[in-house]
Structure formats: C-alpha cells, structure tokens
Design an enzyme around this catalytic site. Structure first.
Site, PDB file in Angstrom:
ATOM      1  N   ARG A 129       0.945  -1.274  -0.032  1.00 27.10           N
ATOM      2  CA  ARG A 129       0.220  -0.006  -0.034  1.00 27.10           C
ATOM      3  C   ARG A 129       0.947   1.264  -0.179  1.00 27.10           C
ATOM      4  NH1 ARG A 129      -3.755  -2.830   3.413  1.00 27.10           N
ATOM      5  NH2 ARG A 129      -5.234  -3.665   2.370  1.00 27.10           N
ATOM      6  N   LYS A 151       3.424  11.428 -11.407  1.00 29.55           N
ATOM      7  CA  LYS A 151       2.787  10.682 -12.204  1.00 29.55           C
ATOM      8  C   LYS A 151       3.483   9.224 -12.478  1.00 29.55           C
ATOM      9  CE  LYS A 151       0.309  13.896 -15.160  1.00 29.55           C
ATOM     10  NZ  LYS A 151      -0.026  14.320 -16.444  1.00 29.55           N
ATOM     11  N   GLU A 193      11.203  18.410 -24.689  1.00 24.05           N
ATOM     12  CA  GLU A 193      10.444  18.725 -23.365  1.00 24.05           C
ATOM     13  C   GLU A 193      10.936  19.904 -22.729  1.00 24.05           C
ATOM     14  OE1 GLU A 193       7.703  17.168 -22.581  1.00 24.05           O
ATOM     15  OE2 GLU A 193       7.647  15.194 -23.525  1.00 24.05           O
ATOM     16  N   LYS A 240       8.484  23.073 -13.841  1.00 23.89           N
ATOM     17  CA  LYS A 240       7.683  21.793 -13.669  1.00 23.89           C
ATOM     18  C   LYS A 240       7.140  21.939 -12.148  1.00 23.89           C
ATOM     19  CE  LYS A 240       6.185  17.500 -14.509  1.00 23.89           C
ATOM     20  NZ  LYS A 240       6.108  16.028 -15.125  1.00 23.89           N
ATOM     21  N   GLU A 250      -3.606  17.840 -11.930  1.00 26.45           N
ATOM     22  CA  GLU A 250      -4.018  18.203 -13.289  1.00 26.45           C
ATOM     23  C   GLU A 250      -5.480  18.458 -13.461  1.00 26.45           C
ATOM     24  OE1 GLU A 250      -1.656  16.032 -16.304  1.00 26.45           O
ATOM     25  OE2 GLU A 250      -3.648  16.431 -17.474  1.00 26.45           O
ATOM     26  N   ARG A 254      -1.655  22.305 -14.780  1.00 22.50           N
ATOM     27  CA  ARG A 254      -0.772  21.283 -15.083  1.00 22.50           C
ATOM     28  C   ARG A 254      -0.846  20.783 -16.496  1.00 22.50           C
ATOM     29  NH1 ARG A 254       1.538  16.416 -11.383  1.00 22.50           N
ATOM     30  NH2 ARG A 254       2.814  15.295 -12.943  1.00 22.50           N
ATOM     31  N   ASN A 258       1.013  19.752 -21.324  1.00 19.54           N
ATOM     32  CA  ASN A 258       0.626  18.837 -22.317  1.00 19.54           C
ATOM     33  C   ASN A 258       0.565  19.516 -23.795  1.00 19.54           C
ATOM     34  OD1 ASN A 258      -0.128  16.663 -20.532  1.00 19.54           O
ATOM     35  ND2 ASN A 258      -2.196  17.577 -20.324  1.00 19.54           N
ATOM     36  N   HIS A 261       1.192  17.576 -26.932  1.00 17.69           N
ATOM     37  CA  HIS A 261       0.891  16.196 -26.554  1.00 17.69           C
ATOM     38  C   HIS A 261      -0.164  15.707 -27.173  1.00 17.69           C
ATOM     39  CE1 HIS A 261       4.150  16.893 -23.733  1.00 17.69           C
ATOM     40  NE2 HIS A 261       4.117  15.621 -23.169  1.00 17.69           N
ATOM     41  N   HIS A 265       0.519  12.501 -29.159  1.00 15.93           N
ATOM     42  CA  HIS A 265      -0.011  11.346 -28.730  1.00 15.93           C
ATOM     43  C   HIS A 265      -0.633  10.676 -30.008  1.00 15.93           C
ATOM     44  CE1 HIS A 265      -0.160  11.812 -24.315  1.00 15.93           C
ATOM     45  NE2 HIS A 265       1.237  11.608 -24.691  1.00 15.93           N
ATOM     46  N   HIS A 279       8.670   9.433 -27.958  1.00 19.35           N
ATOM     47  CA  HIS A 279       7.668  10.438 -27.364  1.00 19.35           C
ATOM     48  C   HIS A 279       7.963  11.882 -27.546  1.00 19.35           C
ATOM     49  CE1 HIS A 279       4.946  12.033 -24.494  1.00 19.35           C
ATOM     50  NE2 HIS A 279       5.789  12.617 -24.056  1.00 19.35           N
TER      51      HIS A 279
HETATM   52  P1  NAD Z   1      13.595   5.026 -21.730  1.00 21.97           P
HETATM   53  O1  NAD Z   1      13.484   5.075 -20.211  1.00 21.97           O
HETATM   54  O2  NAD Z   1      12.959   4.028 -22.473  1.00 21.97           O
HETATM   55  O3  NAD Z   1      14.877   5.582 -21.925  1.00 21.97           O
HETATM   56  C1  NAD Z   1      15.045   5.774 -23.533  1.00 21.97           C
HETATM   57  C2  NAD Z   1      16.669   4.935 -23.656  1.00 21.97           C
HETATM   58  O4  NAD Z   1      17.493   5.487 -23.495  1.00 21.97           O
HETATM   59  C3  NAD Z   1      16.515   3.688 -23.564  1.00 21.97           C
HETATM   60  O5  NAD Z   1      16.676   2.661 -24.515  1.00 21.97           O
HETATM   61  C4  NAD Z   1      17.263   3.443 -22.240  1.00 21.97           C
HETATM   62  O6  NAD Z   1      17.959   2.143 -22.107  1.00 21.97           O
HETATM   63  C5  NAD Z   1      18.299   4.377 -22.616  1.00 21.97           C
HETATM   64  N1  NAD Z   1      18.992   5.196 -21.456  1.00 21.97           N
HETATM   65  C6  NAD Z   1      18.374   5.746 -20.285  1.00 21.97           C
HETATM   66  N2  NAD Z   1      19.353   6.190 -19.644  1.00 21.97           N
HETATM   67  C7  NAD Z   1      20.484   6.050 -20.276  1.00 21.97           C
HETATM   68  C8  NAD Z   1      21.972   6.441 -20.398  1.00 21.97           C
HETATM   69  N3  NAD Z   1      22.371   7.388 -19.183  1.00 21.97           N
HETATM   70  N4  NAD Z   1      22.935   6.207 -21.284  1.00 21.97           N
HETATM   71  C9  NAD Z   1      22.495   5.263 -22.108  1.00 21.97           C
HETATM   72  N5  NAD Z   1      21.376   4.798 -22.364  1.00 21.97           N
HETATM   73  C10 NAD Z   1      20.361   5.288 -21.760  1.00 21.97           C
HETATM   74  O7  NAD Z   1      12.506   6.357 -22.166  1.00 21.97           O
HETATM   75  P2  NAD Z   1      12.338   8.025 -21.830  1.00 21.97           P
HETATM   76  O8  NAD Z   1      12.432   8.783 -22.932  1.00 21.97           O
HETATM   77  O9  NAD Z   1      13.356   8.413 -20.633  1.00 21.97           O
HETATM   78  O10 NAD Z   1      10.903   8.034 -20.964  1.00 21.97           O
HETATM   79  C11 NAD Z   1       9.895   7.564 -21.738  1.00 21.97           C
HETATM   80  C12 NAD Z   1       8.599   7.187 -20.881  1.00 21.97           C
HETATM   81  O11 NAD Z   1       8.628   8.183 -20.149  1.00 21.97           O
HETATM   82  C13 NAD Z   1       7.326   6.698 -21.509  1.00 21.97           C
HETATM   83  O12 NAD Z   1       7.041   5.476 -21.052  1.00 21.97           O
HETATM   84  C14 NAD Z   1       6.460   7.937 -21.187  1.00 21.97           C
HETATM   85  O13 NAD Z   1       4.978   7.452 -21.307  1.00 21.97           O
HETATM   86  C15 NAD Z   1       6.878   8.132 -19.872  1.00 21.97           C
HETATM   87  N6  NAD Z   1       6.787   9.691 -19.363  1.00 21.97           N
HETATM   88  C16 NAD Z   1       6.384   9.855 -18.037  1.00 21.97           C
HETATM   89  C17 NAD Z   1       6.003  11.144 -17.827  1.00 21.97           C
HETATM   90  C18 NAD Z   1       5.395  11.280 -16.271  1.00 21.97           C
HETATM   91  O14 NAD Z   1       5.072  12.422 -15.941  1.00 21.97           O
HETATM   92  N7  NAD Z   1       5.524  10.430 -15.456  1.00 21.97           N
HETATM   93  C19 NAD Z   1       6.047  12.388 -18.600  1.00 21.97           C
HETATM   94  C20 NAD Z   1       6.786  11.964 -19.948  1.00 21.97           C
HETATM   95  C21 NAD Z   1       7.010  10.650 -20.303  1.00 21.97           C
HETATM   96  N1  GLY Z   2       4.349  15.230 -18.463  1.00 25.35           N
HETATM   97  C1  GLY Z   2       3.381  16.040 -17.898  1.00 25.35           C
HETATM   98  C2  GLY Z   2       3.291  15.842 -16.494  1.00 25.35           C
HETATM   99  O1  GLY Z   2       3.567  15.455 -15.721  1.00 25.35           O
HETATM  100  O2  GLY Z   2       2.070  16.601 -16.104  1.00 25.35           O
END
Ligand code: NAD
Ligand code: GLY
Length: 377
Positions: A129, A151, A193, A240, A250, A254, A258, A261, A265, A279
């Site tokens: 939990r 998030k 971003e 942020k 949001e 917030r 987007n 986005h 998306h 993304h």
């Molecule tokens: P990811 O975590 O897949 O990383 C991208 C690539 O970089 C991967 O191949 C990974 O292995 C590699 N990598 C990571 N760090 C590295 C490093 N230091 N050196 C070498 N390679 C490295 O992708 P991302 O772009 O970081 O994140 C995308 C995800 O984030 C999506 O699932 C998206 O939905 C999510 N997201 C969440 C939020 C939120 O607010 N929670 C906001 C935006 C995106």
């Molecule tokens: N990435 C958008 C948010 O965190 O609200």
C-alpha cells in the site's frame, strides 16, 4: 536571459505540504549519492529498479557509491524499452520485491529513464500500500519531466499510461553527467520537453535556448557545457515544480505541460508506440502543429511558429509529420485525438498560444485542427 547563470549543484523543493521533496541537480552527483540518499532512508537498504542498458553504462557508478555509503542494495534489472511498462512486468517486479523481503521501512530507487521511473514509481505506490521511493533519472526526458511531479503508471492493451497513480517520490537526484552515454536521438527527444517550458510561459528561457541549446545537444565538453546542461535541467525542473505545486492532480494549470501532446499522442498511436517515433519527437512535431493551429486561430504570431521551427531544425529535430516516413491520414489522427485520456465531457483540450502565452482551449473548431493535420502530412 542572454547569459547562463552560474550553476553548480542546485537544490529546489517541490512544495506539496507534508509530501514536499527536494530535487537535486548537478554533475557527478552519483558518486556522492549517499549524501542525499542516507537522510531519507528509514532502513539503510534500497531496492534499486533499473534496466540493462542503464546498468551497462551507469550501473557501476551507483553500485560503488552505495557501497561507499554502506547502503545495502538489492537490484532488479529489467529489459530496456517501453514494453517493460506492462502489467506482466509490473507483476513480476512486485513479486520479486516481495520475495526479496521488502518492508515498509525500505525504499525503492528508480534508476533509469521514464520507463523505469513510471514502473518503479507505480510499484512503490502499490506494494504494501505504498512505500518510499527516490528517482534517479538518467535520460534528459526523465530529468526534465517524468521524474518530477509524481505521475506513475504502466500501459494497458487499451492504451498508454492507463493504469497508474499520482504518487510523489521522496527526492529526485539528477546527475547530468549520466547524459554523456545517452544516444543523441534520445537526448534530442528529451530536449523537446525542455523547449516546451520556454514555449509555455517563459519567453526568456526560449531565447536562452535559441543561443545555448546546441551546447546541450552537442554535449559540449568542459565547464561551459556542464553549466549549460545543468542550467537547462534545473530551469525545467523549477518550471515543472511550480506548476505541480499549484495543480498536482491536473485539474487546471498542469494541463499546460501537455503542449504538443494531444497532436503528439495521436502521431505516437498511429506509429504503434514503436521506435519509429519517440515520445519527445512526437511532442516536438505536436508543438509545431499546435503553433500552426494557434496562428490559424489568431492566438499566435507567425513569427513565433517560425522561431520554434527554426530552433528545432537548427538542433536537428524533426518538425513535421512528413519526416516520420509513415503514411497517415488526418482522419486517423483525429480519431486518436478523440480517444486521448485528456478528453473531458467529449471535448478535446488543446494547449494553444504563442511563445510564452500557452493556455488550454476547449471547443476549438475541429475543422481547423483537421486542416492543420491534413496540411502537415
Ligand atoms: P526510456 O526510459 O525508454 O529511455 C530511453 C532509452 O535510453 C532506452 O533505450 C534506455 O535504455 C536508454 N538510456 C537511459 N538512460 C541512459 C543513459 N544514461 N545512457 C545510455 N542509455 C540510456 O525512455 P524515456 O524517454 O526516458 O521515457 C519515456 C517514458 O516516460 C514513456 O513511457 C512515457 O510515457 C514516460 N513519461 C512519463 C511522464 C511522467 O510524468 N511520468 C512524462 C513524460 C513521459
Ligand atoms: N508530463 C506531464 C505531466 O507531468 O503532467
């Protein structure tokens, strides 16, 4: 903001009352991570969730630092990639945490990009939990966006991020030197971003990026490059943090995050959330579409659209859906938009405006949106 402020390690607080937490940003912070981590731990033990690519490039640094601080670590190294944000991987991770004896005095550490941060954060929100977690983001996208704001979640067969929770970490520790091993394409995707914060409500920051953005993308070596990277990440996190402090769930401001986005998306969905379009790449193209729509609706000057387009082109970012290399139709993209989880009471909220003047608009004439899509394909 023509000059880069002098930045070494910076700490800022995301203010959420008794759930407030610090965001630390600097270079080579991994080596001394015990300084930030130890005071947060109830037991001197962490459950580190990571993936194999991150571990191959950066794992030894974290392992050594935890050892030096006498913090016991249990490691959960998953496969890299979006497919890891699945119910199957979530179940397997949570089973592993429980089998390893995790209890409420323990802390989960998310060490990786947004995929690991979202999955580990959701595991932390739900196992027993809810137990404490700390984000150590290693991609630019995760450092400026996903690790901050709470998030967390995973994907469902019905769509991305449909199972999740708002669950804040106890700290975000950002070492910009981890970006040295990040592939350029991933760096650029995260940079979209960063630009987003300027376009939303910070024209001075956008002007600073026009001058200094290339240093970040080219990973300029030496103090000037480190200073530029640290400043860009810190400024983005501060932006942020201010927005999340005001509107954690949001229900209002917030939604400005987007920007690009809703269009993005739809493009990602049409590409099947595959490596064809990352993304951040989708967000960059989506931002251009949002600016184009804003110009047509009289909400932005043509010059604003041209500046953002020119900056993206200068740093090597895709600016148009034509560059994706996949046949799409405006009709298909419109269908994805109407299914976006940000649709409320049947209306799509579009973030529109010029550089520094973004606002959420509902009831936008969808024929104009269709025309923007049609003309960009
Ligand atoms: P990811 O975590 O897949 O990383 C991208 C690539 O970089 C991967 O191949 C990974 O292995 C590699 N990598 C990571 N760090 C590295 C490093 N230091 N050196 C070498 N390679 C490295 O992708 P991302 O772009 O970081 O994140 C995308 C995800 O984030 C999506 O699932 C998206 O939905 C999510 N997201 C969440 C939020 C939120 O607010 N929670 C906001 C935006 C995106
Ligand atoms: N990435 C958008 C948010 O965190 O609200």
């Amino acid at each position: 903001m023509p000059d880069t402020p002098n930045t070494t390690t910076q700490t800022m607080t995301l203010d959420l009352g008794d759930r407030s937490y610090d965001i630390h940003i600097g270079s080579q912070l991994l080596e001394t991570i015990g300084t930030q981590l130890t005071p947060l731990l109830k037991a001197k033990r962490v459950f580190v969730v990571s993936e194999s690519t991150v571990m191959a490039h950066q794992g030894d640094r974290l392992k050594a630092a935890l050892e030096n601080s006498a913090i016991e670590a249990k490691w959960f190294v998953l496969n890299p990639g979006e497919a890891t944000k699945s119910t199957a991987q979530y179940e397997s991770l949570v089973s592993g945490l429980l089998a390893a004896g995790i209890d409420r005095s323990d802390t989960i550490v998310a060490f990786g990009g947004g995929v690991i941060g979202d999955l580990a954060g959701f595991a932390a929100a739900t196992v027993l939990r809810g137990i404490n977690f700390v984000q150590i983001p290693t991609t630019l996208l995760a450092q400026v966006d996903s690790s901050v704001g709470g998030k967390t979640g995973i994907n469902m067969p019905q769509g991305k991020n449909l199972l999740g929770a708002f669950y804040q970490p106890k700290a975000v520790i950002i070492d910009v030197s981890t970006l040295e091993t990040l592939p350029r394409r991933e760096l650029l995707a995260g940079y979209a971003e960063v630009v987003k914060y300027g376009v939303i409500n910070d024209p001075d920051f956008f002007s600073w990026l026009e001058i200094n953005g290339q240093k970040i993308i080219d990973r300029e070596a030496g103090p000037a490059g480190t200073k530029a990277r640290t400043h860009a990440v810190a400024h983005s996190c501060a932006a942020k943090a201010r927005i999340v402090a005001e509107d954690e769930r949001e229900t209002g401001k917030r939604a400005l995050l987007n920007l690009g986005h809703t269009f993005g998306h739809a493009l990602e969905a049409e590409c099947g959330y595959s490596g064809i379009l990352l993304h951040g790449e989708a967000v960059a193209i989506g931002m251009i579409m949002a600016l184009e729509a804003s110009v047509r609706l009289g909400l932005a000057k043509t010059n604003d659209l041209e500046r953002v387009e020119a900056h993206f082109t200068a740093v090597g970012m895709k600016t148009s859906a034509r560059e994706i290399g996949r046949a799409m139709t405006a009709d298909a993209l419109m269908v994805h938009m109407t299914k976006d989880k940000k649709v409320e009471a049947g209306t799509i909220g579009f973030v529109l405006g010029g550089i520094g003047s973004a606002a959420v608009h509902r009831g936008v004439d969808l024929e104009i949106i269709h025309a923007v899509l049609h003309d960009s394909l």
